[in-house]
Scaffold this active site. Structure first.
Site, short mmCIF file in Angstrom:
data_model
loop_
_atom_site.label_atom_id
_atom_site.label_comp_id
_atom_site.label_asym_id
_atom_site.label_seq_id
_atom_site.Cartn_x
_atom_site.Cartn_y
_atom_site.Cartn_z
N HIS A 1 1.16 -1.46 -0.30
CA HIS A 1 0.12 0.03 0.53
C HIS A 1 0.89 1.36 -0.13
CE1 HIS A 1 -2.90 2.41 0.50
NE2 HIS A 1 -2.19 3.16 1.83
N LYS B 1 -7.99 -1.34 5.83
CA LYS B 1 -8.73 -1.86 4.08
C LYS B 1 -7.92 -2.74 3.94
CE LYS B 1 -8.72 2.54 3.70
NZ LYS B 1 -9.07 4.32 3.59
N1 URA Z 1 -6.19 7.72 3.66
C1 URA Z 1 -6.70 6.81 4.16
O1 URA Z 1 -7.29 5.66 4.40
N2 URA Z 1 -7.44 6.99 5.80
C2 URA Z 1 -6.82 8.28 6.41
O2 URA Z 1 -7.35 8.11 6.94
C3 URA Z 1 -6.18 9.07 5.70
C4 URA Z 1 -5.21 9.02 4.36
#
Ligand code: URA
Length: 437
Positions: free
Chosen positions: A85, A190
């Protein structure tokens, strides 16, 4: 089920005390179901902003958000599923290179990616620049392709971490986005929901990054690695430079072209070396290499002897795309017009503000101003000069590839503003500023 009250949870955090896992689950699940109002969650977020969360609280928050929605089930795939990521940058096309490269080295890549927003781009948009490419495979097609080809990249689907989505929208309007435990748990929830068993993070820092200050980037990296440790997912974070765009292109089709060049072994040095570093950690965490030194050597061979490019063609073709773009990049969408941004004086490029470059590309139509903006896959920027390069007065710094003229002047002005030119060559800044594991 419980006699908990949101009031007590807010009060406890306001006083700087640590919340229990049960309290965190109560608030996340209650909020997702619409049983706890925005005003109470806003107050708690502000208390968290000022008081922070310890690593155990941050991990509990992450897992509560994971449990709020669907989880990708990758258990049918063999081996340890490793995911990468990036916290988002300008010109960051590493996934386009890494996915086939790492698959060519024998580690399965089952990746869900996002779209771009604001000055940063997204992998899914870039892939859509390839004629015919489908980012919306069914779960069955996705898993079968990873088994058959070793790599598939799709758009995020389903309800992954809906609590994060709802909380993020609230943070956005309550000045609580930039809290390290909230960002760390948001990102990790996520990744975990999308099935990652081990995670390599590219935490960007510099003018084009979410974390502009190096210390903040390291703190975010540490917070995410701690979440990984506490939730049983091996996690490594590299803090990398985003003080200038990565590589030489910004814009979807232009970035695919550069990724293909890199897969041929002819990519820009910064992009190739970042792909080798990130890829090496992916191989080690995936259990297909002993150490990063050995992994870098292997990956370099795959890039320079055509194996990664062959895997790229196989991957593109499996997802309905035209693999011919790898040999004939002219088949990618191309913009009708080109315009040069010239150097106003002679000297050395001492800096290129990545956020301004990203915004210039967005003005041409390469990126989204709002979530529902329609983008132009062909347009973007090619940076002829990067930090450290010498320039003469009037020499082209960068080229704008445009279709519409309406914001061309604005984009060109922003691009010229992004370039800083001085009398002396700047000190070279390393691309990887540090590793947290
Ligand atoms: N990107 C994300 O997925 N979440 C955040 O809180 C900040 C950047």
């Amino acid at each position: 089920m419980t006699s908990m009250r949101m009031y007590d949870i807010i009060h406890k955090k306001r006083e700087g005390l640590a919340l229990s896992r049960a309290e965190i689950e109560y608030f996340i699940h209650g909020y997702t179901r619409g049983e706890i109002p925005d005003y109470q969650v806003s107050a708690l977020l502000m208390a968290i902003y000022f008081r922070g969360l310890n690593p155990e609280e941050t991990a509990a928050l992450t897992m509560a958000m994971v449990d709020s929605g669907d989880r990708a089930d990758l258990s049918a795939l063999p081996g340890r599923k490793v995911d990468k990521h990036s916290t988002g940058g300008v010109g960051d096309k590493t996934t386009l290179v890494l996915a086939p490269l790492v698959a060519a080295a024998g580690a399965p890549v089952a990746k869900m990616s996002g779209r771009g927003l604001g000055h940063t781009g997204g992998t899914v948009d870039k892939l859509e620049a390839i004629p015919g490419f489908r980012v919306d495979l069914t779960t069955g097609e996705f898993l079968a392709q990873v088994r058959r080809v070793g790599v598939a990249v799709v758009a995020q689907t389903g309800q992954l971490a809906p609590a994060d989505k709802k909380l993020y929208a609230l943070r956005d309007v309550t000045a609580t986005v930039d809290s390290i435990p909230l960002i760390a748990s948001s990102i990790m929830s996520k990744k975990i929901a999308s099935g990652a068993g081990a995670i390599v993070l590219d935490v960007k820092t510099g003018s084009g990054a979410f974390m502009q200050k190096k210390e903040d980037a390291f703190a975010l990296a540490r917070a995410m690695v701690d979440i990984g440790k506490l939730t049983g997912r091996r996690t490594v974070a590299l803090v990398t430079d985003m003080d200038q765009p990565l590589g030489r292109t910004v814009g979807n089709a232009l970035e695919v072209k550069e990724a293909v060049e890199t897969l041929r072994g002819n990519g820009p040095r910064d992009l190739e070396s970042l792909c080798l570093e990130l890829g090496a950690h992916l191989l080690v965490l995936g259990g297909v290499a002993e150490n990063t030194g050995e992994a870098v050597a292997r990956l370099w061979g795959l890039l320079h002897h055509g194996t990664a490019l062959a895997k790229f063609k196989e991957f593109i073709s499996a997802q309905g795309g035209d693999p011919g773009v790898a040999d004939y990049p002219d088949q990618l969408p191309a913009a009708a017009g080109r315009s040069a941004a010239a150097a106003p004086r002679r000297g050395y490029v001492t800096g290129i503000d990545a956020a301004k470059v990203g915004r210039a590309a967005m003005l041409l139509g390469a990126g989204r101003e709002r979530k529902d903006s329609v983008i132009d896959l062909a347009v973007g920027l090619v940076l002829n000069k990067k930090v450290g390069d010498r320039v003469c007065e009037g020499e082209t710094l960068a080229e704008l590839h445009y279709n519409a003229r309406d914001r061309l002047e604005e984009a060109a002005a922003l691009l010229r503003e992004a370039y800083h030119i001085g009398d002396e060559a700047p000190r070279q800044r390393p691309l990887v500023l540090g590793t947290v594991n």
